[in-house]
Every structure is written in structure tokens, then in C-alpha cells.
Design a protein around this motif. Structure first.
Motif, PDB file in Angstrom:
ATOM      1  N   ASN A 165      33.784  39.150  37.712  1.00  0.00           N
ATOM      2  CA  ASN A 165      35.243  39.211  37.629  1.00  0.00           C
ATOM      3  C   ASN A 165      35.734  40.583  37.192  1.00  0.00           C
ATOM      4  O   ASN A 165      36.726  41.109  37.712  1.00  0.00           O
ATOM      5  CB  ASN A 165      35.767  38.148  36.657  1.00  0.00           C
ATOM      6  CG  ASN A 165      35.694  36.751  37.239  1.00  0.00           C
ATOM      7  OD1 ASN A 165      35.353  36.571  38.405  1.00  0.00           O
ATOM      8  ND2 ASN A 165      35.999  35.757  36.425  1.00  0.00           N
ATOM      9  N   SER A 166      35.039  41.183  36.244  1.00  0.00           N
ATOM     10  CA  SER A 166      35.452  42.505  35.757  1.00  0.00           C
ATOM     11  C   SER A 166      35.320  43.558  36.859  1.00  0.00           C
ATOM     12  O   SER A 166      36.165  44.450  36.983  1.00  0.00           O
ATOM     13  CB  SER A 166      34.617  42.907  34.540  1.00  0.00           C
ATOM     14  OG  SER A 166      33.234  42.900  34.849  1.00  0.00           O
ATOM     15  N   ALA A 169      38.167  43.013  39.322  1.00  0.00           N
ATOM     16  CA  ALA A 169      39.424  43.510  38.755  1.00  0.00           C
ATOM     17  C   ALA A 169      39.553  45.014  38.966  1.00  0.00           C
ATOM     18  O   ALA A 169      40.616  45.517  39.363  1.00  0.00           O
ATOM     19  CB  ALA A 169      39.488  43.167  37.263  1.00  0.00           C
ATOM     20  N   ILE A 174      43.594  45.031  39.545  1.00  0.00           N
ATOM     21  CA  ILE A 174      44.323  43.931  38.908  1.00  0.00           C
ATOM     22  C   ILE A 174      43.595  43.569  37.623  1.00  0.00           C
ATOM     23  O   ILE A 174      42.470  44.020  37.381  1.00  0.00           O
ATOM     24  CB  ILE A 174      44.428  42.695  39.837  1.00  0.00           C
ATOM     25  CG1 ILE A 174      43.037  42.240  40.303  1.00  0.00           C
ATOM     26  CG2 ILE A 174      45.321  42.996  41.036  1.00  0.00           C
ATOM     27  CD1 ILE A 174      43.056  41.015  41.214  1.00  0.00           C
ATOM     28  N   SER A 175      44.216  42.753  36.782  1.00  0.00           N
ATOM     29  CA  SER A 175      43.582  42.390  35.520  1.00  0.00           C
ATOM     30  C   SER A 175      42.499  41.335  35.733  1.00  0.00           C
ATOM     31  O   SER A 175      42.504  40.604  36.735  1.00  0.00           O
ATOM     32  CB  SER A 175      44.626  41.837  34.549  1.00  0.00           C
ATOM     33  OG  SER A 175      45.061  40.555  34.972  1.00  0.00           O
ATOM     34  N   GLU A 176      41.584  41.252  34.767  1.00  0.00           N
ATOM     35  CA  GLU A 176      40.519  40.260  34.859  1.00  0.00           C
ATOM     36  C   GLU A 176      41.098  38.846  34.789  1.00  0.00           C
ATOM     37  O   GLU A 176      40.582  37.923  35.433  1.00  0.00           O
ATOM     38  CB  GLU A 176      39.495  40.484  33.741  1.00  0.00           C
ATOM     39  CG  GLU A 176      38.215  39.692  33.949  1.00  0.00           C
ATOM     40  CD  GLU A 176      37.096  40.118  33.005  1.00  0.00           C
ATOM     41  OE1 GLU A 176      36.142  39.344  32.873  1.00  0.00           O
ATOM     42  OE2 GLU A 176      37.185  41.218  32.407  1.00  0.00           O
ATOM     43  N   THR A 178      43.934  37.920  36.018  1.00  0.00           N
ATOM     44  CA  THR A 178      44.455  37.628  37.368  1.00  0.00           C
ATOM     45  C   THR A 178      43.323  37.220  38.302  1.00  0.00           C
ATOM     46  O   THR A 178      43.470  36.283  39.096  1.00  0.00           O
ATOM     47  CB  THR A 178      45.188  38.859  37.942  1.00  0.00           C
ATOM     48  OG1 THR A 178      46.269  39.199  37.085  1.00  0.00           O
ATOM     49  CG2 THR A 178      45.725  38.583  39.336  1.00  0.00           C
ATOM     50  N   VAL A 179      42.185  37.900  38.179  1.00  0.00           N
ATOM     51  CA  VAL A 179      41.010  37.535  38.992  1.00  0.00           C
ATOM     52  C   VAL A 179      40.594  36.101  38.681  1.00  0.00           C
ATOM     53  O   VAL A 179      40.324  35.303  39.594  1.00  0.00           O
ATOM     54  CB  VAL A 179      39.829  38.496  38.741  1.00  0.00           C
ATOM     55  CG1 VAL A 179      38.581  37.999  39.473  1.00  0.00           C
ATOM     56  CG2 VAL A 179      40.176  39.907  39.191  1.00  0.00           C
TER      57      VAL A 179
END
Length: 210
Positions: A165-166, A169, A174-176, A178-179
Motif C-alpha cells: 500500500n505504501s 501511495a 495519494i495517501s496510504e 486512500t489506497v
């Protein structure tokens, strides 16, 4: 075909030489058809269409540059009366839906009998749309289900690439959090229990390619 008849002029788009040769052989055996041009990728397909203005295009989906769906969309944008038959090995509902939405009049699988192909060419040339039962069944199976958004598809593609996820992102800016939200929605929409299953479903349905 009588002497006054004009043959159905066909453009064949496929990057596999053996497939193009097979299509050419089928068309040669039909007195009311003529192969006027061939293309090995999407950009060439658009150029050949402009040059020859064929009655029918046989379009593969997996091409080395742009995908067949994009080529269909580009041709139909420039020539709204273009009649295009997608001819492919891919039977995922996403592939089918996107191709038909792009403007294809028919979606055929390469596994079909030769006789069926020439019959569909004639039907589409007459202005009819044709979706064979096995293709319609794939669409019906997922009818009413919410489709993944463009961003969700981008996230799923990166999950398929083994990214955390990181990582995703960072790649998508986008932010983690949001992921994580996108991943949750992907699981829900696909009915998947985990990331691996989500990727498998995405590939099977033609939502993503590996």
C-alpha cells in the motif's frame, strides 16, 4: 456473388502472422469478400482504415502498442459509420463490455468455427450487431455489478505487481489511507477475500493484464 456485386472489403488487424494468414485464407474462399489491407498494431490499423475505408474491420484486442479497444474507439471517433468486429481470445466480461462501449458491433472469439466468422461479417456488413451466446453469457453473469473505477483499476494493477500500500501511495501520489480505501472497495466489488484473489479475478475478467 453476381457480376454486379461489390465484395465486402475487409481490414484484418492482428500481430500474429499465422492468425493473419488464417483470416486471409478464410476470406479468399468467400466470393463476396476481399481482404484489402492488414495491420499488425493499433496505430497502423487507424492508418490503414484511413487509406482503404474498409467495410469491415477484424480487430484483435492484444496488440503491441495501443490495445484493440483504444483502436476501435479512435477509428469510430473519426469514422462514426465504421463497422468493427473484435476477434480475440479474451472472453472476460470487462474486455467485452469495454469493446462494445468503444463502438464494436460484434465480439467474436478466435475459437469459433470458420463458417460462423463469415456469417458474422455478412451480418455486421448489413448493419446488424451480433453478440454470440457464449459472449452474452459472460456479460450477463456480471450484469448489475458495480464496475471498478479507473483509479481502482490502477491500484489493482499495482497490487498485481507485488506492491504494498505504501508503494502504491507513492506511485499514484495519494495517501496510504486512500489506497486502503480503494483496496477495500476493490475487494467488495470483485467479491474477493484477499489481494491475491482480487488479482486473479481481475485477470480472469479482463479488468487487468499481467
Amino acid at each position: 456473388m453476381n457480376k454486379l456485386s461489390v465484395p465486402i472489403r475487409i481490414l484484418s488487424v492482428d500481430d500474429h502472422p499465422l492468425m493473419r494468414e488464417g483470416i486471409a485464407a478464410v476470406i479468399r474462399n468467400e466470393p463476396d469478400m476481399q481482404l484489402v489491407a492488414e495491420a499488425v498494431n493499433g496505430e497502423e490499423a487507424i492508418i490503414r482504415f484511413r487509406e482503404h475505408r474498409p467495410d469491415i474491420v477484424l480487430m484483435d484486442l492484444r496488440l503491441p502498442d495501443i490495445c484493440g479497444t483504444e483502436a476501435v474507439r479512435a477509428i469510430r471517433r473519426e469514422f462514426s459509420d465504421a463497422r468493427i468486429i473484435v476477434l480475440t481470445t479474451f472472453d472476460g466480461d470487462a474486455d467485452i463490455r469495454l469493446a462494445l462501449e468503444a463502438g464494436a458491433q460484434s465480439y467474436m472469439l478466435k475459437s469459433m468455427p470458420r463458417r460462423e466468422l463469415v456469417e458474422v461479417i455478412r451480418k455486421v456488413h448489413e448493419g446488424k450487431r451480433h453478440v454470440p451466446p457464449e459472449v452474452a453469457a459472460q456479460l450477463a453473469e456480471h450484469m448489475g455489478q458495480e464496475f471498478l473505477s479507473r483509479r481502482e483499476i490502477e491500484v489493482l494493477e499495482r497490487i498485481a505487481g507485488g506492491n504494498r500500500n505504501s508503494d502504491i501511495a507513492s506511485m499514484l501520489f495519494i495517501s496510504e489511507e486512500t489506497v486502503k480505501g480503494h483496496v477495500k472497495h476493490i475487494m467488495e466489488k470483485l467479491g474477493a477475500n484477499d489481494r491475491t484473489e482480487a488479482v486473479a479475478i481481475g485477470v480472469r475478467r479482463g479488468i487487468i493484464r499481467l
